[in-house]
Design an enzyme around this catalytic site. Structure first.
Site, PDB file in Angstrom:
ATOM      1  N   GLY A 229       0.809  -1.098  -0.102  1.00  7.13           N
ATOM      2  CA  GLY A 229       0.165  -0.072  -0.056  1.00  7.13           C
ATOM      3  C   GLY A 229       0.811   1.375   0.068  1.00  7.13           C
ATOM      4  N   GLY A 273       4.221  -3.843  -3.167  1.00  7.72           N
ATOM      5  CA  GLY A 273       4.271  -4.120  -4.738  1.00  7.72           C
ATOM      6  C   GLY A 273       4.785  -2.866  -5.381  1.00  7.72           C
ATOM      7  NE  ARG A 274      -0.121   1.448  -5.794  1.00  8.03           N
ATOM      8  CZ  ARG A 274      -1.082   1.182  -6.360  1.00  8.03           C
ATOM      9  NH1 ARG A 274      -1.117   1.459  -7.764  1.00  8.03           N
ATOM     10  NH2 ARG A 274      -1.914   0.387  -6.151  1.00  8.03           N
ATOM     11  CE1 TYR A 313      -8.551   0.328  -9.060  1.00  5.38           C
ATOM     12  CE2 TYR A 313      -6.565   0.564 -10.320  1.00  5.38           C
ATOM     13  CZ  TYR A 313      -7.421  -0.119  -9.418  1.00  5.38           C
ATOM     14  OH  TYR A 313      -7.014  -1.361  -8.871  1.00  5.38           O
ATOM     15  CB  CYS A 340     -14.858  -1.332 -29.554  1.00  6.36           C
ATOM     16  SG  CYS A 340     -14.415  -1.092 -31.065  1.00  6.36           S
ATOM     17  CD  GLU A 341     -16.157  -1.107 -23.306  1.00  2.00           C
ATOM     18  OE1 GLU A 341     -16.668  -0.078 -22.608  1.00  2.00           O
ATOM     19  OE2 GLU A 341     -16.566  -2.109 -23.634  1.00  2.00           O
TER      20      GLU A 341
HETATM   21  C1  LIG Z   1      -2.122  -5.935  -3.690  1.00  2.00           C
HETATM   22  C2  LIG Z   1      -1.443  -6.336  -2.422  1.00  2.00           C
HETATM   23  C3  LIG Z   1      -0.254  -6.084  -2.058  1.00  2.00           C
HETATM   24  C4  LIG Z   1       0.411  -4.952  -2.617  1.00  2.00           C
HETATM   25  O1  LIG Z   1      -0.101  -3.733  -2.771  1.00  2.00           O
HETATM   26  P1  LIG Z   1       0.751  -2.597  -3.371  1.00  2.00           P
HETATM   27  O2  LIG Z   1      -0.219  -1.380  -3.467  1.00  2.00           O
HETATM   28  O3  LIG Z   1       1.259  -2.940  -4.491  1.00  2.00           O
HETATM   29  O4  LIG Z   1       2.024  -2.300  -2.383  1.00  2.00           O
HETATM   30  C5  LIG Z   1       0.049  -6.535  -0.792  1.00  2.00           C
HETATM   31  N1  LIG Z   1      -0.719  -7.192   0.034  1.00  2.00           N
HETATM   32  C6  LIG Z   1      -1.867  -7.618  -0.516  1.00  2.00           C
HETATM   33  C7  LIG Z   1      -2.664  -8.794   0.472  1.00  2.00           C
HETATM   34  C8  LIG Z   1      -2.529  -7.178  -1.708  1.00  2.00           C
HETATM   35  O5  LIG Z   1      -3.657  -7.633  -2.078  1.00  2.00           O
END
Ligand SMILES: *Cc1c(COP(=O)(O)O)cnc(C)c1O
Length: 415
Positions: A229, A273-274, A313, A340-341
């Site tokens: 997150g 992740g992000r 989003y 086509c959206e």
């Molecule tokens: C999607 C997700 C993440 C990664 O989120 P990021 O926004 O990419 O950091 C981590 N844990 C869980 C359980 C997720 O569903």
């Protein structure tokens, strides 16, 4: 401010001669140095762990980089567990954080020796019946109302994830009675969050809960996983999360809550992740058409199948025109794909320099939840993924899909 595109115009043309657009390209050096920064910000913490959220960039070459830098994998599907295995990520470096989990995911996680994070109290029995308990079991906590979530995840009490407070305590008790000896605690209530305070608040909530579990049940957790997150500055006016500040802030709360409770040694885990790959991946596309009707449209060879965040989003993704980075942005365009959206637009009413057919456009911050969210609607094919290596060379880490791939699941024979 999005991270500057690391490739010159002439080098990009060389790359495109070998790999036609559209493609995603990831900057290995930047991914590595950013990950090192995250580890450094938490170097004070006993046994800090980053389980990279595979769903952000599910490519084994990317996961190999994670492994080499000491990160593990956060998986939420069978395929993601297999990808972690492919990349050589082993045992408890893998955490299965899944929901509505099918039996085969639990079985694969057990085969790999992964930590399993349960999304519901009823999953204790389901896991026992369909697989077996892992050495280390964790539960996902949903703290409910009173804890602010954000746009992507929403209000915790309306989120499908996790156990409520009372269930959480009950779940540890049941699992212990069933013989589980090692435990963790997980929580993820925010997504794409740029405020450092939010992470410190999550940590405080988690540390207090760890102390409560210790006091009420006598269970010493091995780790708390603060989830992913961490946001990234998609918009030029946004600032990146100050990881050092977050690390320091969480240390303060750790010293305030965990140490006096006698729980020092509790490990901190994350599953970002992000923030790990997002800013260091770019979608490169070529302008096919310009169309002037009620608005001025720039049509690319890429579409929302390559990057669906703007359509899904309404997300902002920065765009530059290669070779025109310093030109005045005195034209207003909608930048579209061919799906086509009508929401297949990378940008709406975006000020850009004057664009010509054949120009290369770079769409920023596509390194996470970019290619990964690709789909085949409207017969669109997924693009290639390239890795810009540390020595400046380029390696194709996934080829573009072909029509044969698209038709591969059909068994249609005309009689
Ligand atoms: C999607 C997700 C993440 C990664 O989120 P990021 O926004 O990419 O950091 C981590 N844990 C869980 C359980 C997720 O569903």
């Amino acid at each position: 401010m999005p991270t500057k595109f690391p490739i010159s115009k002439s080098r990009l043309e060389e790359i495109i001669r070998e790999y036609p657009t559209p493609f995603h390209i990831y900057d290995e050096a930047a991914i590595r140095s950013n990950l090192r920064r995250l580890f450094k910000a938490f170097s004070w913490a006993p046994d800090f762990r980053e389980h990279f959220a595979v769903k952000a960039t599910p490519n084994p070459y990317i996961l190999e980089i994670m492994r080499e830098e000491g990160a593990g994998a956060d998986c939420s599907s069978l395929a993601e567990l297999c990808l972690a295995e492919m990349a050589g990520i082993k045992g408890e470096k893998i955490m299965l954080t899944s929901n509505d989990t099918p039996a085969d995911e639990f079985q694969k996680a057990r085969e790999l020796g992964a930590i399993i994070n349960l999304d519901d109290i009823s999953h204790i029995d389901y896991l026992e019946k369909n697989a077996s308990f892992p050495d280390c079991l964790s539960f996902r906590y949903n703290p409910g109302a009173g804890v602010a979530g954000n746009d992507i995840i929403g209000k915790p009490e309306e989120a499908k994830y996790g156990l409520m407070h009372g269930q959480l305590l009950q779940a540890y008790k049941i699992a212990r009675e069933k013989g589980v000896k090692r435990f963790g605690l997980h929580c993820m209530v925010i997504s794409n969050e740029l405020h450092a305070e939010s992470f410190i608040n999550t940590a405080r909530l988690m540390f207090n809960t760890a102390v409560e579990i210790y006091e009420k049940l006598g269970i010493r957790l091995e780790f708390v996983n603060l989830g992913g997150g961490i946001g990234i500055p998609y918009h030029p006016e946004e600032k990146p999360v100050d990881l050092e500040f977050v690390g320091e802030g969480i240390k303060k709360v750790y010293d305030e809550i965990i140490v006096p409770a006698g729980l020092d040694g509790l490990a901190i885990a994350m599953e970002s992740g992000r923030a790990v790959t997002g800013p260091y991946g770019y979608l490169v596309a070529t302008v096919l058409h310009e169309k002037k009707t009620y608005k001025d449209y720039i049509g690319l060879d890429a579409c929302m199948a390559n990057l669906m965040r703007p359509a899904m989003y309404g997300a902002y993704h920065h765009i530059t025109v290669v070779g025109k980075e310093n030109d005045t942005c005195d034209h207003v365009y909608d930048v579209t794909g061919s799906l086509c959206e009508n929401n297949d637009k990378f940008a709406i009413d975006r000020w850009l320099p004057e664009i010509s057919i054949g120009d290369r456009l770079v769409i920023y911050d596509a390194g996470a939840h970019g290619h990964a969210m690709g789909f085949n609607y409207n017969g669109k094919l997924r693009s290639a993924e390239l890795l810009l290596k540390e020595d400046g060379s380029v390696k194709m880490i996934r080829r573009a899909e072909t029509l044969d791939d698209y038709f591969a699941t059909l068994d249609f024979k005309k009689v």
